[in-house]
Design an enzyme around this catalytic site. Structure first.
Site, PDB file in Angstrom:
ATOM      1  CG  ASN A 150      18.433  18.404  32.484  1.00 51.12           C
ATOM      2  OD1 ASN A 150      17.262  17.876  31.683  1.00 51.12           O
ATOM      3  ND2 ASN A 150      18.979  18.302  33.380  1.00 51.12           N
ATOM      4  CG  HIS A 180      19.803  13.393  31.044  1.00 50.38           C
ATOM      5  ND1 HIS A 180      18.763  13.830  30.663  1.00 50.38           N
ATOM      6  CD2 HIS A 180      19.867  13.905  32.259  1.00 50.38           C
ATOM      7  CE1 HIS A 180      18.382  14.915  31.287  1.00 50.38           C
ATOM      8  NE2 HIS A 180      19.310  14.842  32.382  1.00 50.38           N
ATOM      9  CB  CYS A 230      16.643  13.458  34.260  1.00 50.09           C
ATOM     10  SG  CYS A 230      16.804  15.099  34.754  1.00 50.09           S
TER      11      CYS A 230
HETATM   12  O1  UT7 Z   1      19.446  16.411  35.112  1.00 50.81           O
HETATM   13  C1  UT7 Z   1      19.721  16.149  36.312  1.00 50.81           C
HETATM   14  C2  UT7 Z   1      21.058  16.179  36.509  1.00 50.81           C
HETATM   15  N1  UT7 Z   1      21.640  17.640  36.496  1.00 50.81           N
HETATM   16  C3  UT7 Z   1      22.867  17.604  36.168  1.00 50.81           C
HETATM   17  O2  UT7 Z   1      23.617  16.685  35.865  1.00 50.81           O
HETATM   18  C4  UT7 Z   1      23.310  18.810  36.667  1.00 50.81           C
HETATM   19  C5  UT7 Z   1      24.886  18.621  37.169  1.00 50.81           C
HETATM   20  N2  UT7 Z   1      25.649  19.739  37.636  1.00 50.81           N
HETATM   21  C6  UT7 Z   1      26.123  20.451  36.625  1.00 50.81           C
HETATM   22  O3  UT7 Z   1      26.134  20.503  35.399  1.00 50.81           O
HETATM   23  C7  UT7 Z   1      27.118  21.713  37.205  1.00 50.81           C
HETATM   24  O4  UT7 Z   1      27.515  21.251  38.394  1.00 50.81           O
HETATM   25  C8  UT7 Z   1      26.686  23.195  37.042  1.00 50.81           C
HETATM   26  C9  UT7 Z   1      26.645  23.473  35.464  1.00 50.81           C
HETATM   27  C10 UT7 Z   1      25.297  23.278  37.520  1.00 50.81           C
HETATM   28  C11 UT7 Z   1      27.754  23.900  37.634  1.00 50.81           C
HETATM   29  O5  UT7 Z   1      28.951  23.898  37.326  1.00 50.81           O
HETATM   30  P1  UT7 Z   1      30.358  23.833  38.187  1.00 50.81           P
HETATM   31  O6  UT7 Z   1      31.435  23.827  37.492  1.00 50.81           O
HETATM   32  O7  UT7 Z   1      29.971  22.726  39.265  1.00 50.81           O
HETATM   33  O8  UT7 Z   1      30.105  25.250  39.176  1.00 50.81           O
HETATM   34  P2  UT7 Z   1      29.805  25.543  40.505  1.00 50.81           P
HETATM   35  O9  UT7 Z   1      28.445  25.246  40.966  1.00 50.81           O
HETATM   36  O10 UT7 Z   1      31.025  24.818  41.420  1.00 50.81           O
HETATM   37  O11 UT7 Z   1      29.835  26.905  40.594  1.00 50.81           O
HETATM   38  C12 UT7 Z   1      31.141  27.565  40.238  1.00 50.81           C
HETATM   39  C13 UT7 Z   1      30.935  29.032  40.304  1.00 50.81           C
HETATM   40  C14 UT7 Z   1      30.464  29.647  41.541  1.00 50.81           C
HETATM   41  O12 UT7 Z   1      30.866  30.932  41.829  1.00 50.81           O
HETATM   42  P3  UT7 Z   1      32.149  30.844  43.388  1.00 50.81           P
HETATM   43  O13 UT7 Z   1      31.369  30.243  44.349  1.00 50.81           O
HETATM   44  O14 UT7 Z   1      33.060  29.866  42.747  1.00 50.81           O
HETATM   45  O15 UT7 Z   1      32.453  32.476  43.169  1.00 50.81           O
HETATM   46  C15 UT7 Z   1      29.081  29.872  41.220  1.00 50.81           C
HETATM   47  O16 UT7 Z   1      28.300  30.839  41.925  1.00 50.81           O
HETATM   48  O17 UT7 Z   1      30.189  29.692  39.122  1.00 50.81           O
HETATM   49  C16 UT7 Z   1      29.101  30.382  39.607  1.00 50.81           C
HETATM   50  N3  UT7 Z   1      27.860  30.275  38.842  1.00 50.81           N
HETATM   51  C17 UT7 Z   1      27.682  30.909  37.777  1.00 50.81           C
HETATM   52  N4  UT7 Z   1      28.169  31.803  37.253  1.00 50.81           N
HETATM   53  C18 UT7 Z   1      27.902  32.436  36.095  1.00 50.81           C
HETATM   54  C19 UT7 Z   1      26.809  29.355  39.019  1.00 50.81           C
HETATM   55  N5  UT7 Z   1      26.084  29.643  38.118  1.00 50.81           N
HETATM   56  C20 UT7 Z   1      26.194  30.587  37.605  1.00 50.81           C
HETATM   57  C21 UT7 Z   1      25.805  31.151  36.326  1.00 50.81           C
HETATM   58  N6  UT7 Z   1      26.469  32.141  35.721  1.00 50.81           N
HETATM   59  N7  UT7 Z   1      24.776  30.783  35.543  1.00 50.81           N
END
Ligand code: UT7
Length: 342
Positions: free
Chosen positions: A296, A266, A119
């Site tokens: 992204n 980014h 990225c």
């Molecule tokens: O370009 C390279 C760099 N990449 C990034 O910068 C990405 C960085 N990370 C992020 O942007 C965020 O961490 C995410 C958007 C990927 C995830 O957001 P989060 O607030 O960190 O959520 P999480 O991973 O802690 O997940 C929270 C909950 C989980 O459920 P439980 O375990 O709390 O029941 C996930 O299973 O959200 C669930 N979840 C979803 N729910 C609905 C994860 N993906 C999804 C989804 N739809 N697509």
């Protein structure tokens, strides 16, 4: 008799972008994985992304963006001295996508190569091209960030497949004597890497045995290596490291946050973008935001954001732009540019 010492600066003299025709909305994703529009938008700021067509390749997206940038600069491909493509989704392992793009643009002769900084590819590429131009090696360089991230998604993994999109952005970089154009052009760059974080975000090599320290490779339905990510760890590191590097590039250039007119970040997650803007005390009117429509697009995200805001007439001559990116490795970095185009 001592001659006058010429100081060369690198100017952005052309900008272009290309997004594939097909748009996939969050609603469309609801029928593919267990997700919903509200979750995706609230957690990421994404509403839709563009998806490459069957038969289209990263080089096609790159060539389309390049043609627009050349036209914007009023140049033809034969005016170029070098071509760099930043991509993590090349058409092939080899030859480089840059050589394929050169050929698709109808050119040959000048050097063409890829860089892989995921990225951060465009930010790395801008620093590299600027250094080579200021060293007098090249006069005009075409730098492209191009990706077909949809090709390396696991479309059963809702935690990753909702985040990415496809596209390409390009700039023409030209040498100018500083005496002709004041203090315009690239001001400076800071690049960073720390490979100890690599297990947090990766797409493993598609060849069996190519990643010996990392068994249990994730693959998509066709058996191709797919993106694996520990999202919240990546998020936390992105916020911290981007917050640091924007301070570092300002210090490196002896500038203050108040001198920045536009943050061109980014586009991974709106919450990461806003955290970096907060560090700089920049309000929403000074941040280029395209994550809602592009998602992204990895190495393409910064030049696509630049292209959108430039074409909307929002970026004006004399303004200071701070470009930043963070990606797998981890690799991250930032560039400061004083805009010199009308
Ligand atoms: O370009 C390279 C760099 N990449 C990034 O910068 C990405 C960085 N990370 C992020 O942007 C965020 O961490 C995410 C958007 C990927 C995830 O957001 P989060 O607030 O960190 O959520 P999480 O991973 O802690 O997940 C929270 C909950 C989980 O459920 P439980 O375990 O709390 O029941 C996930 O299973 O959200 C669930 N979840 C979803 N729910 C609905 C994860 N993906 C999804 C989804 N739809 N697509």
């Amino acid at each position: 008799m001592a001659g006058r010492l010429n100081i060369i600066r690198t100017h952005i003299t052309g900008v272009g972008g290309y997004l594939p025709e097909r748009v996939m909305t969050n609603k469309d994703l609801e029928s593919i994985v267990d997700t919903d529009d509200a979750w995706i938008f609230e957690r990421t700021g994404i509403r839709e992304r563009h998806i490459i067509a069957d038969g289209q390749h990263t080089s096609d997206l790159a060539a389309a963006a390049a043609r627009q940038a050349l036209e914007d600069a009023g140049l033809s491909v034969d005016d170029l001295d070098a071509l760099i493509v930043a991509t993590t989704t090349p058409d092939m392992i080899f030859p480089s996508t840059a050589t394929i793009v050169q050929s698709k643009l109808g050119a040959s002769g000048f050097p063409a190569w890829d860089i892989q900084a995921v990225c951060s590819g465009f930010v790395y590429g801008l620093a590299q091209a600027d250094a080579m131009i200021r060293a007098g090696m090249f006069h005009r360089v075409l730098l492209i960030g191009a990706e077909s991230m949809s090709r390396i998604m696991d479309w059963t993994d809702r935690s990753t497949c909702v985040l990415f999109g496809d596209g390409a952005g390009a700039v023409i970089l030209e040498a100018r004597d500083a005496s002709e154009d004041g203090h315009g052009g690239v001001i400076g760059s800071v690049l960073k890497a720390d490979g100890s974080y690599r297990p947090l975000l990766m797409a493993r090599h598609p060849h069996p045995g190519a990643s010996p320290d990392m068994p249990d490779m994730a693959v998509d339905a066709a058996g191709v290596a797919a993106v694996e990510m520990q999202g919240n760890e990546v998020f936390r590191n992105a916020v911290n490291k981007l917050g640091e590097v924007v301070g570092d590039v300002l210090a490196h250039c002896s500038m203050q946050p108040a001198e920045v007119d536009w943050l061109i970040p980014h586009q991974a997650n709106i919450r990461i973008i806003l955290a970096t803007a907060k560090k700089l005390k920049l309000d929403a009117g000074h941040i280029a935001i395209t994550v809602e429509k592009h998602a992204n697009t990895s190495a393409a995200s910064v030049p696509l954001a630049l292209n959108s805001y430039y074409r909307e007439g929002r970026i004006r001559k004399g303004q200071v732009l701070l470009l930043e990116a963070f990606g797998a490795g981890f690799v991250w970095g930032a560039n400061l540019v004083r805009w010199s185009k009308d």
